[in-house]
Design an enzyme around this catalytic site. Structure first.
Site, PDB file in Angstrom:
ATOM      1  N   PRO A 132       0.789  -1.244   0.000  1.00  0.00           N
ATOM      2  CA  PRO A 132       0.000   0.000   0.000  1.00  0.00           C
ATOM      3  C   PRO A 132       0.819   1.290   0.000  1.00  0.00           C
ATOM      4  CG  PRO A 132       0.060  -0.915   2.198  1.00  0.00           C
ATOM      5  CD  PRO A 132       0.783  -1.907   1.314  1.00  0.00           C
ATOM      6  N   CYS A 133       1.488   1.564  -1.108  1.00  0.00           N
ATOM      7  CA  CYS A 133       2.237   2.815  -1.221  1.00  0.00           C
ATOM      8  C   CYS A 133       1.309   4.025  -1.239  1.00  0.00           C
ATOM      9  CB  CYS A 133       3.142   2.806  -2.447  1.00  0.00           C
ATOM     10  SG  CYS A 133       2.291   2.470  -4.002  1.00  0.00           S
ATOM     11  N   HIS A 134       0.003   3.810  -1.493  1.00  0.00           N
ATOM     12  CA  HIS A 134      -0.937   4.929  -1.479  1.00  0.00           C
ATOM     13  C   HIS A 134      -1.110   5.512  -0.079  1.00  0.00           C
ATOM     14  CE1 HIS A 134      -3.374   1.281  -0.690  1.00  0.00           C
ATOM     15  NE2 HIS A 134      -4.068   2.068   0.103  1.00  0.00           N
TER      16      HIS A 134
END
Length: 368
Positions: A132-134
């Site tokens: 989850p780089c978001h």
């Protein structure tokens, strides 16, 4: 560590966030692309289209994108340098529904001065959403960059925040009865009477109508008598006109609730909104509570809670409704329950003077 190149497989399918392309090999999933024209989808020319190999990926991704899953259980085989792998591992420790800054990730990987390198590692993440780089944002809480565009990043963060809120509310309040009416028509009456007043006043008006809450009785009741019965709800002269008009609309369906339930939601909503004095909130209350249609009610409570928590969108009814419904499974029972949770929470904690100290969502609330 760079692995020996293996035969690649891929699939492409539609999701709530747009078309997605996934690639993998015998070791696991290697790449995920959101195919929204923000970044080229790079496929090995010899890759084999093999949808059956990605059925579990597709299922888990679909569950995640409608709020039914918070963690992925997939075999991953994304490649990167040791530093990139450390950053990607740190990303998986950011809790669902929350965020971290690039600086915080740099500290987590043991290199506090590597914020810029962390940003570059984020950009190289081969498995967005799943890794989850978001969830990484600027220290000023701005979204900053995202390989597949800021609108996609915002949608993912909204999805998680909305579901994290509802999860905490469910755990705190549990199941509870809400709007226990004797008939769907009573719910319709209540939806009109609750306009510009509180529920205690509505209950007094409903008590005055006991024994008469069938559409035929309301249709034939003299205006002066109906106005007197609903007087406790306020604006009774306007509301009697609206009740008569709503009843006339219901009559077109033979006062048969099943006929309404077998009519498309869009048709019913358009007809309800054409009734003088029936706005979106009243129409959606009738649709979800009386007719069992998936139409989420957006009211002042909903906007107050989510704006305080940190949902950064315009306070526009239909914008709010779109953002919330695209984060949830399309289920009228769930919509009704979740709206009831918001109303209950607004009354107990998130009122005009919020009671933040004991609030069950304070951990993820920006206001507190």
């Amino acid at each position: 560590m760079i692995r020996t190149k293996l035969r690649q497989y891929y699939d492409r399918f539609n999701t709530r966030i747009g078309p997605v392309v996934v690639l993998g090999d015998v070791d696991g999933l290697t790449h995920l692309f959101i195919d929204n024209d923000t970044r080229p989808v790079v496929l090995d020319p010899d890759a084999e289209h093999a949808p059956h190999r990605f059925e579990e990926v597709r299922r888990q991704l679909s569950e995640y994108l409608c709020g039914a899953r918070q963690h992925f259980e997939l075999r991953l085989a994304g490649q990167g340098t040791d530093f990139q792998q450390n950053v990607w591992k740190a990303l998986t420790h950011i809790p669902y529904g929350q965020s971290a800054s690039y600086k915080e990730i740099a500290i987590a990987v043991g290199n506090p001065d590597s914020s810029r390198a962390v940003g570059m590692a984020n950009n190289k993440n081969p498995l967005p959403i799943i890794i989850p780089c978001h969830r990484v944002i600027g220290s000023n809480r701005k979204l900053t960059g995202y390989a597949f565009g800021l609108p996609a990043k915002q949608q993912l963060l909204e999805l998680e925040l909305i579901n994290a809120v509802f999860d905490r509310l469910k755990r705190y309040y549990g199941e509870f009865p809400w709007w226990e009416a004797e008939s769907p028509y009573e719910v319709m009456i209540g939806a009109v009477l609750t306009q510009n007043t509180n529920w205690k006043n509505v209950e007094m008006a409903l008590d005055n109508l006991r024994g008469q809450m069938i559409p035929e009785a309301i249709e034939q009741m003299p205006d002066n008598e109906l106005a007197e019965r609903i007087r406790p709800s306020g604006f009774y002269n306007q509301k009697l006109v609206r009740l008569k008009a709503l009843t006339h609309w219901f009559k077109r369906y033979g006062y048969d609730i099943e006929k309404l339930r077998h009519t498309e939601k869009g048709v019913l909503r358009k007809e309800l909104l054409a009734i003088s004095g029936v706005g979106p909130e009243t129409a959606d209350s009738i649709l979800v509570y009386a007719i069992d249609k998936p139409s989420f009610v957006i009211d002042a409570y909903t906007m107050r809670i989510f704006s305080r928590i940190g949902l950064d969108i315009p306070e526009d009814y239909h914008v709010y409704q779109k953002v919330i419904t695209r984060a949830l499974p399309e289920d009228p029972k769930l919509y009704a329950y979740y709206h009831a949770l918001l109303v209950e929470h607004a009354k107990r904690f998130c009122n005009k003077t919020p009671q933040c100290n004991e609030c069950p969502v304070r951990e993820i609330c920006r206001y507190s």
